[in-house]
Motif scaffolding. Structure first.
Motif, PDB file in Angstrom:
ATOM      1  N   GLU A  58       0.811  -1.207   0.000  1.00 14.07           N
ATOM      2  CA  GLU A  58       0.000   0.000   0.000  1.00 14.07           C
ATOM      3  C   GLU A  58       0.851   1.267   0.000  1.00 14.07           C
ATOM      4  O   GLU A  58       0.444   2.302  -0.528  1.00 14.07           O
ATOM      5  CB  GLU A  58      -0.951   0.009   1.192  1.00 14.07           C
ATOM      6  N   SER A  59       2.060   1.197   0.564  1.00 18.26           N
ATOM      7  CA  SER A  59       2.909   2.391   0.570  1.00 18.26           C
ATOM      8  C   SER A  59       3.369   2.735  -0.840  1.00 18.26           C
ATOM      9  O   SER A  59       3.491   3.916  -1.193  1.00 18.26           O
ATOM     10  CB  SER A  59       4.110   2.184   1.501  1.00 18.26           C
ATOM     11  N   PHE A  60       3.589   1.708  -1.650  1.00 23.72           N
ATOM     12  CA  PHE A  60       3.957   1.951  -3.051  1.00 23.72           C
ATOM     13  C   PHE A  60       2.762   2.530  -3.817  1.00 23.72           C
ATOM     14  O   PHE A  60       2.923   3.420  -4.659  1.00 23.72           O
ATOM     15  CB  PHE A  60       4.428   0.653  -3.698  1.00 23.72           C
ATOM     16  N   GLU A  61       1.563   2.019  -3.515  1.00 23.87           N
ATOM     17  CA  GLU A  61       0.369   2.523  -4.184  1.00 23.87           C
ATOM     18  C   GLU A  61       0.123   3.979  -3.807  1.00 23.87           C
ATOM     19  O   GLU A  61      -0.243   4.804  -4.668  1.00 23.87           O
ATOM     20  CB  GLU A  61      -0.832   1.657  -3.806  1.00 23.87           C
ATOM     21  N   GLU A  62       0.315   4.300  -2.531  1.00 22.88           N
ATOM     22  CA  GLU A  62       0.127   5.687  -2.096  1.00 22.88           C
ATOM     23  C   GLU A  62       1.137   6.610  -2.776  1.00 22.88           C
ATOM     24  O   GLU A  62       0.798   7.736  -3.185  1.00 22.88           O
ATOM     25  CB  GLU A  62       0.261   5.775  -0.573  1.00 22.88           C
ATOM     26  N   ALA A  63       2.379   6.137  -2.903  1.00 25.13           N
ATOM     27  CA  ALA A  63       3.384   6.958  -3.592  1.00 25.13           C
ATOM     28  C   ALA A  63       3.013   7.130  -5.060  1.00 25.13           C
ATOM     29  O   ALA A  63       3.174   8.222  -5.640  1.00 25.13           O
ATOM     30  CB  ALA A  63       4.760   6.316  -3.456  1.00 25.13           C
ATOM     31  N   ASN A  64       2.485   6.075  -5.661  1.00 26.29           N
ATOM     32  CA  ASN A  64       2.078   6.143  -7.068  1.00 26.29           C
ATOM     33  C   ASN A  64       0.925   7.130  -7.236  1.00 26.29           C
ATOM     34  O   ASN A  64       0.908   7.928  -8.186  1.00 26.29           O
ATOM     35  CB  ASN A  64       1.676   4.756  -7.547  1.00 26.29           C
ATOM     36  N   ASP A  65      -0.056   7.088  -6.322  1.00 27.67           N
ATOM     37  CA  ASP A  65      -1.171   8.028  -6.388  1.00 27.67           C
ATOM     38  C   ASP A  65      -0.680   9.467  -6.255  1.00 27.67           C
ATOM     39  O   ASP A  65      -1.162  10.376  -6.954  1.00 27.67           O
ATOM     40  CB  ASP A  65      -2.177   7.726  -5.277  1.00 27.67           C
ATOM     41  N   LEU A  66       0.281   9.677  -5.370  1.00 25.71           N
ATOM     42  CA  LEU A  66       0.820  11.019  -5.168  1.00 25.71           C
ATOM     43  C   LEU A  66       1.485  11.531  -6.440  1.00 25.71           C
ATOM     44  O   LEU A  66       1.364  12.714  -6.791  1.00 25.71           O
ATOM     45  CB  LEU A  66       1.839  11.005  -4.020  1.00 25.71           C
TER      46      LEU A  66
ATOM     47  N   LYS B 192       9.138  18.679  -4.203  1.00 33.72           N
ATOM     48  CA  LYS B 192       8.385  18.385  -2.981  1.00 33.72           C
ATOM     49  C   LYS B 192       7.650  17.052  -3.113  1.00 33.72           C
ATOM     50  O   LYS B 192       7.586  16.263  -2.167  1.00 33.72           O
ATOM     51  CB  LYS B 192       7.395  19.515  -2.703  1.00 33.72           C
ATOM     52  N   HIS B 193       7.104  16.777  -4.297  1.00 38.47           N
ATOM     53  CA  HIS B 193       6.365  15.531  -4.502  1.00 38.47           C
ATOM     54  C   HIS B 193       7.299  14.327  -4.417  1.00 38.47           C
ATOM     55  O   HIS B 193       6.903  13.265  -3.897  1.00 38.47           O
ATOM     56  CB  HIS B 193       5.643  15.562  -5.854  1.00 38.47           C
ATOM     57  N   PHE B 194       8.497  14.501  -4.901  1.00 40.24           N
ATOM     58  CA  PHE B 194       9.460  13.397  -4.817  1.00 40.24           C
ATOM     59  C   PHE B 194       9.823  13.111  -3.356  1.00 40.24           C
ATOM     60  O   PHE B 194       9.939  11.959  -2.943  1.00 40.24           O
ATOM     61  CB  PHE B 194      10.710  13.718  -5.642  1.00 40.24           C
ATOM     62  N   GLU B 195       9.982  14.191  -2.574  1.00 37.30           N
ATOM     63  CA  GLU B 195      10.294  13.997  -1.161  1.00 37.30           C
ATOM     64  C   GLU B 195       9.117  13.346  -0.434  1.00 37.30           C
ATOM     65  O   GLU B 195       9.294  12.475   0.414  1.00 37.30           O
ATOM     66  CB  GLU B 195      10.639  15.340  -0.512  1.00 37.30           C
ATOM     67  N   GLN B 196       7.892  13.764  -0.777  1.00 33.65           N
ATOM     68  CA  GLN B 196       6.722  13.167  -0.150  1.00 33.65           C
ATOM     69  C   GLN B 196       6.591  11.699  -0.525  1.00 33.65           C
ATOM     70  O   GLN B 196       6.179  10.871   0.305  1.00 33.65           O
ATOM     71  CB  GLN B 196       5.455  13.939  -0.566  1.00 33.65           C
ATOM     72  N   ALA B 197       6.944  11.374  -1.762  1.00 34.58           N
ATOM     73  CA  ALA B 197       6.890   9.965  -2.191  1.00 34.58           C
ATOM     74  C   ALA B 197       7.873   9.129  -1.385  1.00 34.58           C
ATOM     75  O   ALA B 197       7.556   7.994  -0.981  1.00 34.58           O
ATOM     76  CB  ALA B 197       7.195   9.863  -3.680  1.00 34.58           C
ATOM     77  N   ARG B 198       9.038   9.682  -1.135  1.00 39.15           N
ATOM     78  CA  ARG B 198      10.015   8.945  -0.319  1.00 39.15           C
ATOM     79  C   ARG B 198       9.470   8.735   1.094  1.00 39.15           C
ATOM     80  O   ARG B 198       9.658   7.674   1.692  1.00 39.15           O
ATOM     81  CB  ARG B 198      11.340   9.702  -0.267  1.00 39.15           C
ATOM     82  N   ASP B 199       8.780   9.743   1.625  1.00 45.52           N
ATOM     83  CA  ASP B 199       8.207   9.600   2.964  1.00 45.52           C
ATOM     84  C   ASP B 199       7.141   8.512   2.974  1.00 45.52           C
ATOM     85  O   ASP B 199       7.048   7.733   3.939  1.00 45.52           O
ATOM     86  CB  ASP B 199       7.593  10.930   3.416  1.00 45.52           C
ATOM     87  N   LEU B 200       6.349   8.440   1.922  1.00 47.98           N
ATOM     88  CA  LEU B 200       5.308   7.416   1.858  1.00 47.98           C
ATOM     89  C   LEU B 200       5.895   6.011   1.763  1.00 47.98           C
ATOM     90  O   LEU B 200       5.264   5.032   2.183  1.00 47.98           O
ATOM     91  CB  LEU B 200       4.384   7.677   0.652  1.00 47.98           C
ATOM     92  N   LEU B 201       7.096   5.905   1.216  1.00 42.09           N
ATOM     93  CA  LEU B 201       7.759   4.593   1.078  1.00 42.09           C
ATOM     94  C   LEU B 201       8.489   4.180   2.350  1.00 42.09           C
ATOM     95  O   LEU B 201       9.119   3.120   2.382  1.00 42.09           O
ATOM     96  CB  LEU B 201       8.760   4.630  -0.085  1.00 42.09           C
ATOM     97  N   ALA B 202       8.393   5.015   3.393  1.00 38.85           N
ATOM     98  CA  ALA B 202       9.128   4.716   4.629  1.00 38.85           C
ATOM     99  C   ALA B 202       8.816   3.333   5.199  1.00 38.85           C
ATOM    100  O   ALA B 202       9.724   2.652   5.701  1.00 38.85           O
ATOM    101  CB  ALA B 202       8.848   5.801   5.668  1.00 38.85           C
ATOM    102  N   PRO B 203       7.552   2.855   5.177  1.00 39.08           N
ATOM    103  CA  PRO B 203       7.294   1.501   5.701  1.00 39.08           C
ATOM    104  C   PRO B 203       8.105   0.422   4.973  1.00 39.08           C
ATOM    105  O   PRO B 203       8.534  -0.558   5.589  1.00 39.08           O
ATOM    106  CB  PRO B 203       5.792   1.311   5.483  1.00 39.08           C
TER     107      PRO B 203
END
Length: 376
Positions: free
Chosen positions: A89-97, A106-117
């Protein structure tokens, strides 16, 4: 990077802590499952590689083709992930973002944060590797500490053995005959070295190869051959050493072949200069009875070749010391007097050495047991 573990102060607790760290690291992997953890880590690596590769070109008003390519590749990566992949789901959330008309840093940094799990799986694998290395280094430190403990224990056991010696024993009964022999043999050898032909001196040294306890350095064969042939070989060693310091022009007056002399005698000047009676003397404290007897028997054979009978008689008396009923007791006293410092005697008298020995043995036993219990 694994921590450096000091062998100086490593303890049983350090070993237990290293094992517990590894246990916890392995438990974290078990929460994923071995294969799943590696699949998550691989997916995380692929995703962050894409983010790093396109962050500059796909953001802002940059290269539109790069932007499209990035989105397509990221979508494909996520769609290809197994449905049951942990943290999918963390990959899916990053993909949606990242599914938007315009991307910024900023979006790239947020995607990295979403991949934290998913990063947690990477951290877990790295921590397990670090924990393995830390445990390996801790075990090695324990082994080094055990080696040091063995040495320290042996030293204190040696001190206690020496403490049992009779420090008031009349060691002069050994020292006087040995010193008398050493003085006489040194005088006799110095005289032979000073007066005998150099070839005879080297012949004498060469014969000692048959007597391994008489530890002369073997004469260079080329030097012996030269002195056997050259008339200069009839000169005593001090004369040869004097010639070795002459200039080439001055040597012409004393040596038939100055060039060969320099190649042989002068080249081995250091060896010749160092020849003295030391290998023929008996050290103090003297060796154990059996060794002294064997050494003295070899000395009799060698000394008789250049010294008069009075010196040979003295070495026989030294040999006979080993037959005394009290030799071991007197020798132990001599060794104790020689080896024990005033500080060590005080520590022995106060019981400090015994206490240290008990503590060191206890530490060694504890570390050995801990090492064995862990299958090291």
């Amino acid at each position: 990077m694994a921590e450096t573990v000091s062998a100086t102060d490593v303890t049983v607790d350090d070993l237990a802590a290293a094992r517990e760290r590894l246990r916890q690291a392995e438990a974290a992997i078990d929460d994923y499952g071995e294969d799943e953890a590696h699949r998550v880590a691989e997916a995380y690596g692929d995703a962050t590689d894409l983010l790093a590769a396109y962050e500059d070109s796909a953001t802002g008003s940059g290269d539109f083709a790069a932007y499209v390519e990035f989105q397509e590749r990221f979508v494909t990566l996520v769609e290809d992930l197994p449905d049951d992949l942990p943290t999918r789901e963390s990959f899916e959330e990053a993909n949606d973002l990242l599914d938007r008309r315009r991307l910024s840093e900023k979006h790239f940094e947020q995607a990295r944060d979403l991949l934290a799990p998913a990063r947690e799986a990477v951290d877990a694998l790295e921590e397990r590797e670090a924990a393995h290395e830390h445990l390996r280094e801790t075990r090695q430190a324990v082994r080094r500490r055990l080696s040091t403990l063995d040495e320290e224990i042996a030293h204190r056991e040696r001190l206690l053995d020496l403490a049992a010696a009779d420090l008031d024993a009349p060691t002069e009964r050994l020292r006087d005959p040995i010193e008398a022999y050493n003085a006489d043999v040194t005088d006799a050898f110095d005289r032979f070295r000073r007066e005998a032909p150099a070839r005879d001196l080297l012949d004498l040294i060469a014969t000692t190869t048959a007597y391994p306890l008489v530890d002369f350095a073997r004469p260079p064969e080329s030097l012996r051959a030269y002195l056997d042939e050259a008339s200069l070989g009839t000169e005593p060693l001090p004369t040869l050493l004097e010639y070795a310091g002459y200039s080439r022009s001055k040597l012409d007056h004393y040596v038939d072949d100055p060039g060969r002399f320099r190649t042989q005698a002068a080249t081995h000047e250091t060896y010749l200069t160092r020849l003295d009676a030391t290998p023929l003397t008996v050290g103090w404290p003297p060796p154990e009875a059996g060794e002294l007897r064997r050494f003295a028997e070899e000395l009799v054979a060698v000394v008789a070749r250049f010294a008069d009978e009075s010196v040979v008689a003295r070495v026989r008396r030294v040999r006979d010391l080993a037959l005394r009923d009290d030799y071991d007791r007197l020798r132990q006293s001599a060794v104790a007097r020689d080896e024990l410092s005033d500080t060590e005697r005080d520590r022995l008298a106060s019981g400090t050495v015994r206490e240290e020995l008990d503590d060191l043995r206890a530490e060694r036993d504890g570390l050995r047991s801990a090492l064995d219990d862990g299958g090291a």
